[in-house]
Design an enzyme around this catalytic site. Structure first.
Site, short mmCIF file in Angstrom:
data_model
loop_
_atom_site.label_atom_id
_atom_site.label_comp_id
_atom_site.label_asym_id
_atom_site.label_seq_id
_atom_site.Cartn_x
_atom_site.Cartn_y
_atom_site.Cartn_z
N ARG A 112 0.61 -1.35 -0.14
CA ARG A 112 0.13 0.13 0.15
C ARG A 112 1.00 1.19 -0.06
O ARG A 112 0.74 2.51 -0.47
CB ARG A 112 -0.74 -0.33 1.16
CG ARG A 112 -1.98 -1.14 1.02
CD ARG A 112 -2.53 -1.18 2.23
NE ARG A 112 -3.69 -2.29 2.32
CZ ARG A 112 -3.58 -3.06 3.02
NH1 ARG A 112 -2.83 -3.80 3.40
NH2 ARG A 112 -4.85 -4.51 2.67
N ASP A 172 -9.27 -4.52 7.94
CA ASP A 172 -8.86 -6.01 8.76
C ASP A 172 -9.01 -6.54 10.21
O ASP A 172 -8.84 -7.58 10.03
CB ASP A 172 -7.22 -4.64 9.00
CG ASP A 172 -7.00 -3.92 7.95
OD1 ASP A 172 -5.47 -4.47 7.08
OD2 ASP A 172 -7.33 -3.09 7.35
N HIS A 199 -3.29 0.43 8.69
CA HIS A 199 -3.51 0.07 7.49
C HIS A 199 -2.98 -1.18 6.29
O HIS A 199 -2.66 -0.28 5.43
CB HIS A 199 -4.90 0.62 6.97
CG HIS A 199 -5.98 -0.03 5.84
ND1 HIS A 199 -6.33 -1.77 5.99
CD2 HIS A 199 -5.66 -0.11 4.40
CE1 HIS A 199 -6.37 -2.20 4.66
NE2 HIS A 199 -6.67 -1.63 3.62
N1 LIG Z 1 -9.28 0.88 2.49
C1 LIG Z 1 -9.13 0.58 1.85
O1 LIG Z 1 -9.71 -0.83 3.15
C2 LIG Z 1 -9.18 -0.30 1.08
C3 LIG Z 1 -9.76 -1.84 0.32
C4 LIG Z 1 -9.94 -2.57 -1.02
C5 LIG Z 1 -9.22 -1.20 -1.89
N2 LIG Z 1 -8.62 0.89 -1.08
C6 LIG Z 1 -7.96 0.97 -1.75
O2 LIG Z 1 -8.96 1.99 -2.77
C7 LIG Z 1 -8.44 2.66 -3.98
C8 LIG Z 1 -8.91 2.51 -5.07
O3 LIG Z 1 -9.18 1.65 -5.01
P1 LIG Z 1 -10.33 0.78 -6.36
O4 LIG Z 1 -10.28 -0.75 -7.27
O5 LIG Z 1 -11.83 1.60 -6.53
O6 LIG Z 1 -9.85 1.50 -8.16
P2 LIG Z 1 -10.47 1.42 -9.54
O7 LIG Z 1 -8.66 1.96 -10.45
O8 LIG Z 1 -11.54 0.79 -9.85
O9 LIG Z 1 -10.57 2.86 -9.28
C9 LIG Z 1 -9.76 4.63 -8.85
C10 LIG Z 1 -11.09 5.26 -9.54
O10 LIG Z 1 -10.69 6.42 -9.07
C11 LIG Z 1 -10.66 7.26 -10.06
N3 LIG Z 1 -9.52 8.93 -10.56
C12 LIG Z 1 -8.44 8.72 -10.72
N4 LIG Z 1 -8.12 9.89 -10.30
C13 LIG Z 1 -9.21 10.36 -9.88
C14 LIG Z 1 -9.63 12.09 -9.70
N5 LIG Z 1 -8.24 12.43 -10.08
N6 LIG Z 1 -10.46 12.51 -9.80
C15 LIG Z 1 -11.56 11.66 -9.24
N7 LIG Z 1 -11.21 10.10 -10.02
C16 LIG Z 1 -10.29 9.94 -9.98
C17 LIG Z 1 -10.31 6.53 -11.50
O11 LIG Z 1 -11.15 7.16 -12.56
C18 LIG Z 1 -11.24 5.13 -11.12
O12 LIG Z 1 -12.72 5.35 -11.12
C19 LIG Z 1 -6.57 2.56 -3.94
O13 LIG Z 1 -6.13 3.34 -3.76
C20 LIG Z 1 -6.51 0.88 -2.93
O14 LIG Z 1 -6.05 0.67 -2.50
C21 LIG Z 1 -8.85 0.53 -0.14
#
Ligand SMILES: NC(=O)c1ccc[n+]([C@@H]2O[C@H](COP(=O)([O-])OP(=O)(O)OC[C@H]3O[C@@H](n4cnc5c(N)ncnc54)[C@H](O)[C@@H]3O)[C@@H](O)[C@H]2O)c1
Length: 340
Positions: A112, A172, A199
């Site tokens: 991460r 988690d 995390h």
């Molecule tokens: N916190 C947690 O527990 C957890 C769990 C899973 C994933 N995540 C994180 O969540 C994030 C998103 O994951 P995902 O699988 O949905 O990714 P994804 O690639 O499916 O979606 C990301 C989205 O962000 C958009 N984006 C990029 N730049 C942007 C901007 N400037 N303004 C608006 N939108 C923008 C993209 O167009 C895309 O639609 C990742 O960083 C991932 O690691 C966090």
């Protein structure tokens, strides 16, 4: 109808759900910035929950947000009446909560923390615009590395720390409870055990207070004729900590459980529940940890973070937490925030 990609020819415009500009006080709005796998799954669970009267979807890829809004809007007849539309950051105005899930996710083998540079650049664009449009709302960060980005959001938004929350180890903790529940043969909701800290790879299992029905795990095991298998418990923790790697290897991303966790946080806030959840918030003077976002059990209500709980940690747990804090501090240092 010709499918030439022009929204004006589509029979149902998502924008039709948008309220009139200048409309008076509006109902409970939740904004989602970043409608990829995590953002759109969260929006779907939020719609089914009925907790929000309005859901606005924002993405750098406007067509993606529009498509998600249309698809979700067509589910409204099976859910609670909810206005859903694809908007811009300006539509975050008046939102009780803006969930930010924009940015890159982990590729197989990536940590991460590896994501920090690209996602911090995205946050420097999004956060001032969200906070400018909505200075009175709460921002809930999901994008990874979530602790670092929640801290960045706190620093550059100008919002009080109580109103900037990272989803932290809510996921988690859920994974930990689910795996412990399987091991002990009880409902995960009857297992009370937290993952604290980052995390990520330095997260800390708080074994010292883990219990089932108030019984420490060793006592529960003995009372149920199971024997206390420390090696198995360590494997359960490792499966918890490394779950994202295992899931990403298989399906490329994780989104259902985090979406459910985000929904639980949103529910605690909107319904002012004073629920204790492990989320990431500003931690000061905590076992020697200062000025960093990481997770500890935290009381959440309508104003965001009501208070963080000081756990009675074992010496090993406390030093694990300090390791998490140091990793996060050193990652934050790479962001050059003092120049912001
Ligand atoms: N916190 C947690 O527990 C957890 C769990 C899973 C994933 N995540 C994180 O969540 C994030 C998103 O994951 P995902 O699988 O949905 O990714 P994804 O690639 O499916 O979606 C990301 C989205 O962000 C958009 N984006 C990029 N730049 C942007 C901007 N400037 N303004 C608006 N939108 C923008 C993209 O167009 C895309 O639609 C990742 O960083 C991932 O690691 C966090």
């Amino acid at each position: 109808m010709a499918h030439n990609g022009r929204m004006s020819e589509l029979p149902l415009l998502p924008a039709q759900g948008a309220p009139e500009p200048g409309a008076a006080a509006h109902p409970t709005r939740v904004a989602v910035v970043g409608t990829g796998a995590v953002g759109s799954t969260f929006a779907f669970s939020l719609l089914l929950s009925g907790l929000a009267a309005e859901i606005v979807l924002v993405d750098a890829n406007a067509r993606k947000a529009e498509g998600e809004a249309m698809d979700l809007m067509h589910a409204v007849p099976f859910a609670r009446t909810t206005r859903i539309w694809a908007g811009t950051v300006a539509d975050c105005a008046g939102a009780a909560i803006t969930v930010i899930s924009a940015g890159a996710g982990q590729k197989p083998g990536e940590t991460r923390i590896d994501l920090v540079k690209k996602n911090a650049a995205i946050f420097r664009e999004i956060v001032p615009a969200v906070a400018g449009a909505n200075p009175d709302g709460i921002i809930l960060v999901a994008t990874n590395p979530v602790d670092v980005l929640a801290y960045l959001t706190y620093r550059i938004s100008g919002l009080p720390a109580a109103r900037v929350i990272g989803s932290g180890t809510i996921l988690d903790t859920a994974r930990f409870r689910a795996l412990l529940a399987e091991h002990y043969g009880v409902d995960p909701r009857s297992v009370h055990a937290y993952i604290a800290g980052e995390h990520g790879d330095t997260e800390v299992p708080v074994w010292s207070s883990a219990n089932i029905a108030g019984m420490p795990l060793a006592d529960f095991a003995t009372a149920n004729g199971m024997g206390h298998d420390q090696a198995r418990l360590q494997e359960i923790f490792e499966a918890t900590r490394d779950a994202a790697y295992h899931i990403i290897e298989r399906k490329g991303a994780t989104y259902y459980a985090v979406a459910a966790g985000l929904l639980r946080i949103v529910e605690a806030i909107l319904r002012d529940q004073s629920t204790v959840l492990s989320v990431s918030s500003l931690i000061c003077d905590y076992y020697g940890i200062d000025d960093v976002y990481l997770s500890v059990p935290t009381v959440l209500g309508r104003g965001g973070v009501e208070r963080t709980l000081r756990l009675g940690l074992s010496a090993e747990e406390a030093s694990g937490m300090r390791r998490s804090g140091e990793l996060l501090r050193s990652t934050i240092a790479t962001l050059d925030l003092d120049r912001v």
